[in-house]
Motif scaffolding. Sequence first.
Motif, PDB file in Angstrom:
ATOM      1  N   LEU A   1       0.905  -1.227   0.194  1.00  9.92           N
ATOM      2  CA  LEU A   1      -0.030   0.070  -0.044  1.00  9.92           C
ATOM      3  C   LEU A   1       1.017   1.404   0.146  1.00  9.92           C
ATOM      4  O   LEU A   1       1.651   1.521   0.952  1.00  9.92           O
ATOM      5  N   ARG A   2       0.735   1.903  -1.126  1.00  9.11           N
ATOM      6  CA  ARG A   2       1.552   3.183  -1.242  1.00  9.11           C
ATOM      7  C   ARG A   2       0.369   4.519  -0.585  1.00  9.11           C
ATOM      8  O   ARG A   2      -0.257   4.741  -1.431  1.00  9.11           O
ATOM      9  N   VAL A   3       0.660   4.709   0.424  1.00 10.48           N
ATOM     10  CA  VAL A   3      -0.561   5.638   1.265  1.00 10.48           C
ATOM     11  C   VAL A   3       0.150   6.847   1.342  1.00 10.48           C
ATOM     12  O   VAL A   3       1.149   7.220   1.651  1.00 10.48           O
ATOM     13  N   TRP A   4      -0.671   7.939   1.094  1.00  6.15           N
ATOM     14  CA  TRP A   4      -0.357   9.377   1.435  1.00  6.15           C
ATOM     15  C   TRP A   4      -0.545   9.756   2.826  1.00  6.15           C
ATOM     16  O   TRP A   4      -1.457   9.440   3.827  1.00  6.15           O
ATOM     17  N   ARG A   5       0.645  10.125   3.400  1.00  6.41           N
ATOM     18  CA  ARG A   5       0.796  10.520   4.956  1.00  6.41           C
ATOM     19  C   ARG A   5       0.634  12.045   5.121  1.00  6.41           C
ATOM     20  O   ARG A   5       1.660  12.736   4.452  1.00  6.41           O
ATOM     21  N   GLN A   6       0.139  12.698   5.939  1.00  2.00           N
ATOM     22  CA  GLN A   6       0.087  14.158   6.290  1.00  2.00           C
ATOM     23  C   GLN A   6      -0.393  14.556   7.481  1.00  2.00           C
ATOM     24  O   GLN A   6      -1.538  14.070   7.893  1.00  2.00           O
ATOM     25  N   ALA A   7       0.744  14.898   8.303  1.00  2.00           N
ATOM     26  CA  ALA A   7       0.398  14.997   9.839  1.00  2.00           C
ATOM     27  C   ALA A   7      -0.838  15.922  10.169  1.00  2.00           C
ATOM     28  O   ALA A   7      -1.557  15.822  11.081  1.00  2.00           O
ATOM     29  N   ASN A   8      -1.118  17.233   9.117  1.00  2.00           N
ATOM     30  CA  ASN A   8      -2.092  18.077   9.561  1.00  2.00           C
ATOM     31  C   ASN A   8      -2.101  18.769   8.202  1.00  2.00           C
ATOM     32  O   ASN A   8      -1.559  18.763   7.140  1.00  2.00           O
ATOM     33  N   PRO A   9      -3.301  19.840   8.259  1.00  2.00           N
ATOM     34  CA  PRO A   9      -3.650  20.434   6.804  1.00  2.00           C
ATOM     35  C   PRO A   9      -2.255  21.421   6.512  1.00  2.00           C
ATOM     36  O   PRO A   9      -2.351  21.615   5.104  1.00  2.00           O
ATOM     37  N   LYS A  10      -1.493  21.802   7.235  1.00  2.00           N
ATOM     38  CA  LYS A  10      -0.358  22.497   7.069  1.00  2.00           C
ATOM     39  C   LYS A  10       0.986  22.024   6.623  1.00  2.00           C
ATOM     40  O   LYS A  10       1.761  22.601   5.888  1.00  2.00           O
ATOM     41  N   ALA A  11       0.855  20.761   7.082  1.00  2.00           N
ATOM     42  CA  ALA A  11       2.061  19.729   6.832  1.00  2.00           C
ATOM     43  C   ALA A  11       2.429  19.467   5.627  1.00  2.00           C
ATOM     44  O   ALA A  11       1.621  19.404   4.780  1.00  2.00           O
ATOM     45  N   LYS A  12       3.437  19.199   5.180  1.00  2.00           N
ATOM     46  CA  LYS A  12       4.069  18.846   3.892  1.00  2.00           C
ATOM     47  C   LYS A  12       3.568  17.177   3.850  1.00  2.00           C
ATOM     48  O   LYS A  12       4.439  16.523   4.384  1.00  2.00           O
ATOM     49  N   GLY A  13       2.952  16.954   2.821  1.00  3.73           N
ATOM     50  CA  GLY A  13       2.418  15.258   2.958  1.00  3.73           C
ATOM     51  C   GLY A  13       3.587  14.404   1.822  1.00  3.73           C
ATOM     52  O   GLY A  13       4.194  14.956   1.211  1.00  3.73           O
ATOM     53  N   GLU A  14       3.461  13.327   2.064  1.00  3.17           N
ATOM     54  CA  GLU A  14       4.364  12.322   1.244  1.00  3.17           C
ATOM     55  C   GLU A  14       3.636  10.926   1.258  1.00  3.17           C
ATOM     56  O   GLU A  14       2.954  10.455   2.401  1.00  3.17           O
ATOM     57  N   PHE A  15       3.920  10.148   0.297  1.00  4.53           N
ATOM     58  CA  PHE A  15       3.616   8.647   0.044  1.00  4.53           C
ATOM     59  C   PHE A  15       4.704   7.772   0.932  1.00  4.53           C
ATOM     60  O   PHE A  15       5.797   8.172   0.859  1.00  4.53           O
ATOM     61  N   LYS A  16       4.201   6.964   1.624  1.00  6.74           N
ATOM     62  CA  LYS A  16       4.790   5.981   2.078  1.00  6.74           C
ATOM     63  C   LYS A  16       4.226   4.551   1.972  1.00  6.74           C
ATOM     64  O   LYS A  16       3.066   4.427   1.676  1.00  6.74           O
ATOM     65  N   ASN A  17       5.238   3.563   1.857  1.00  4.42           N
ATOM     66  CA  ASN A  17       4.921   2.322   1.267  1.00  4.42           C
ATOM     67  C   ASN A  17       4.775   1.371   2.716  1.00  4.42           C
ATOM     68  O   ASN A  17       5.716   1.369   3.640  1.00  4.42           O
TER      69      ASN A  17
END
Length: 251
Positions: free
Chosen positions: A10-26
Amino acid sequence: MAEKNITVTLRVWRQANPKAKGEFKNYQVTSTTDTSFLETLDILNEDLVAKGEEPITFDHDCREGICGMCSLYINGHPHGPATKATTCQLYMRRFKDGETITVEPWRSAAFPVIKDLMVDRNAFDKIQQAGGYVSFNCGGAQDANALPIAKEKADLAMDAATCVGCGACVAACKNGSAMLFVSAKVSQFALLPQGQAEAARRAKAMVAKMDELGFGNCTNTRACEAECPKGISISNIARLNREFLKAKLKD
């Protein structure tokens, strides 16, 4: 078909909060072909918690295809590759063993990310509050035969009312338009006599609120209709346009 184990990445989008920069994690997870996609996320989250890691945040409620909460963008499709089904109705037999599955939140300026895969869809609630209702004086229930309605119109109104407000139409649209949602909510009343008293105000108010909240314009690509889990027809958009024009002419 017999149940089988299936292991996917699963290549999942992780983003801590609305202002944080998100990224994909496997993440690699093993479930079965008869396991739903949301249950597979549950399995993954149990593993993450056991390892002391932050579980993945995602929306869900009824898990019966009714509430529209399970708003996930899976492998380029709202709710995944299954047609006319919500994410909670998607099963792992739709995927191949060893496959990499990309999971994202809805992508729309009007649906900001709250955390990970969860987005804020209060914009739909605000559109509903602007006019998606029928007001009447309280009292005893009317007799069922007091307002006879042709079956064809009743069926069309019910078809429009099946919209669960999941936002798949917005996520599918290249413009981030909410026209399919708004038109369904207008149509379910525009087709019935109970909705005529407030018809003009309803169409103008809901369209104005939709524009105010930053949704894009409809260019009739029909992506919304193709990805809608309830099969809402774009004929409702034509009806909304007529209702809006009639309201403007009355002005």
